[in-house]
Design an enzyme around this catalytic site. Structure first.
Site, mmCIF file in Angstrom:
data_model
loop_
_atom_site.group_PDB
_atom_site.id
_atom_site.type_symbol
_atom_site.label_atom_id
_atom_site.label_comp_id
_atom_site.label_asym_id
_atom_site.label_seq_id
_atom_site.Cartn_x
_atom_site.Cartn_y
_atom_site.Cartn_z
ATOM 1 N N ARG A 1 31.944 34.632 27.192
ATOM 2 C CA ARG A 1 32.690 33.410 27.498
ATOM 3 C C ARG A 1 32.830 32.493 26.282
ATOM 4 N NH1 ARG A 1 35.629 34.483 31.924
ATOM 5 N NH2 ARG A 1 34.363 35.007 33.752
ATOM 6 N N HIS B 1 42.329 38.322 32.996
ATOM 7 C CA HIS B 1 42.839 38.764 31.696
ATOM 8 C C HIS B 1 44.279 39.251 31.816
ATOM 9 C CE1 HIS B 1 39.488 38.878 28.675
ATOM 10 N NE2 HIS B 1 38.816 38.556 29.766
ATOM 11 N N GLY C 1 35.420 32.556 24.250
ATOM 12 C CA GLY C 1 36.832 32.319 23.960
ATOM 13 C C GLY C 1 37.410 33.315 22.979
ATOM 14 N N ALA D 1 43.155 48.148 26.630
ATOM 15 C CA ALA D 1 42.100 47.692 27.533
ATOM 16 C C ALA D 1 41.077 48.819 27.670
ATOM 17 C CB ALA D 1 42.688 47.325 28.888
ATOM 18 N N THR D 2 39.824 48.540 27.316
ATOM 19 C CA THR D 2 38.824 49.607 27.256
ATOM 20 C C THR D 2 37.825 49.565 28.397
ATOM 21 O OG1 THR D 2 37.334 48.256 25.920
ATOM 22 C CG2 THR D 2 38.972 49.573 24.743
ATOM 23 N N ARG E 1 46.760 36.359 32.252
ATOM 24 C CA ARG E 1 46.918 35.550 31.047
ATOM 25 C C ARG E 1 47.757 36.269 29.987
ATOM 26 N NH1 ARG E 1 41.338 34.369 28.778
ATOM 27 N NH2 ARG E 1 41.645 36.373 27.756
ATOM 28 N N ARG E 2 47.790 37.575 30.052
ATOM 29 C CA ARG E 2 48.476 38.394 29.049
ATOM 30 C C ARG E 2 49.991 38.221 29.154
ATOM 31 N NH1 ARG E 2 46.299 43.936 30.299
ATOM 32 N NH2 ARG E 2 44.379 42.706 30.273
#
Length: 330
Positions: free
Chosen positions: A170, A209, A172, A191-192, A212-213
């Site tokens: 967290r 995530h 950022g 993305a892993t 937000r992308r």
């Protein structure tokens, strides 16, 4: 066209009168006045009823001048499908719109991009300048005149092909990675981590995530990072190396016992990272500041990720530690 920006801030100015936030409190009163462009000394925004010789487009947010040049102010909503010479755009909320404009040909390398609508959504003028440099845009003082026939295009900062962002949970770091690539017309997001099936809390993280992308980015879910880096056809964002390494440990049953396959996979990734011709930004966990794991497998993972971070850092032009949302270049 000559465009005078009598003001470059948001509707309440920056600093906002009476606001006590950390951003407004450090700026002198009246530093930036509300946004207002004046074209050729006569045409004012919105450009829906200009005099003869000028032609509005994009619902009055664009203006074509007698010399054939085009000025565009980007509000919310659709954008035109024609190249523009000067773009005035609010980049503080959705900087990825600039990447979309580049992808669609509205902005090219000769377009001057100037940030407007500036306000306390950003903490300082210095942070504003840092972000705009990453995106190939600039801010100008109130009272600046811009000439569409003599643009001062600002190319993105040549930060190098390889950027490694480290940080704790967290911190950022993922948001900083996405911010860095926001001005790119094409980005492949690697993305892993697992998708969160059967784990509601992790699924919520993954969903946040994804939401937000930027929608125009391409997402690839993979643990073959070396192959994805070698086969890249656009800038890459890797999020993140910690979940990738955990998946590699799982795939090779390496939590207990032989870990030679893990070292081989790390070697392959470092080699691909070194040889890539595309810009790549990777997110990883900084593991050297926490408590020593209680189990041997936990200590093995911590050590492996620490070594991988060190090796990739040695092959990177930019290594940054993110703490409480603030980047510190190492």
């Amino acid at each position: 066209m000559k465009v005078l920006l009598t003001g470059t801030a948001g509707g309440a100015g920056w600093p906002e009168p009476g606001c006590r936030c950390a951003s407004c409190s450090v700026l002198p009163a009246g530093r930036r006045r509300p946004f207002e462009p004046v074209v050729d000394g006569a045409v004012r925004f919105p450009f829906d009823a200009p005099p003869a010789g000028y032609r509005p487009f994009a619902g009055g947010h664009g203006l074509a001048g007698p010399d054939g040049s085009r000025l565009l102010h980007i509000p919310e909503g659709p954008v035109p499908d024609v190249r523009c010479d000067l773009v005035l755009i609010d980049l503080l909320d959705r900087p990825e719109r600039l990447g979309l404009l580049r992808r669609d040909g509205v902005v090219d390398r000769d377009t001057e991009v100037v940030a407007v609508g500036l306000d306390h959504r950003i903490r300082s003028e210095e942070e504003l300048a840092r972000r705009l440099a990453l995106w190939g845009a600039r801010a100008v003082p109130d009272g600046t005149t811009l000439d569409t026939l003599r643009p001062v295009a600002t190319p993105p900062v040549p930060a190098g092909r390889r950027e490694l962002l480290l940080g704790g949970s967290r911190s950022g770091k993922s948001a900083e990675a996405e911010l860095r690539l926001a001005g790119e017309p094409h980005v492949t997001y690697l993305a892993t981590g697992p998708g969160g099936e059967g784990d509601g809390e992790w699924a919520a993280r993954v969903r946040a995530h994804r939401e937000r992308r930027p929608a125009h980015w391409t997402t690839v879910e993979t643990t073959d990072l070396a192959g994805a880096v070698r086969g890249a056809t656009s800038p890459l964002l890797v999020d993140g190396l910690g979940t990738w390494l955990a998946a590699v440990f799982d795939e090779h049953g390496a939590w207990e016992g032989d870990r030679s396959a893990v070292w081989r996979r790390c070697d392959e990734l470092v080699a691909a990272w070194r040889d890539t011709a595309w810009r790549i930004v990777a997110v990883s966990d900084e593991v050297g500041m926490g408590v020593v794991p209680a189990t041997s497998s936990g200590r093995a993972f911590r050590d492996a990720l620490g070594r991988l971070n060190e090796r990739l850092a040695a092959e990177s032009e930019d290594v940054t530690l993110v703490v409480a949302g603030r980047p510190y270049r190492l």
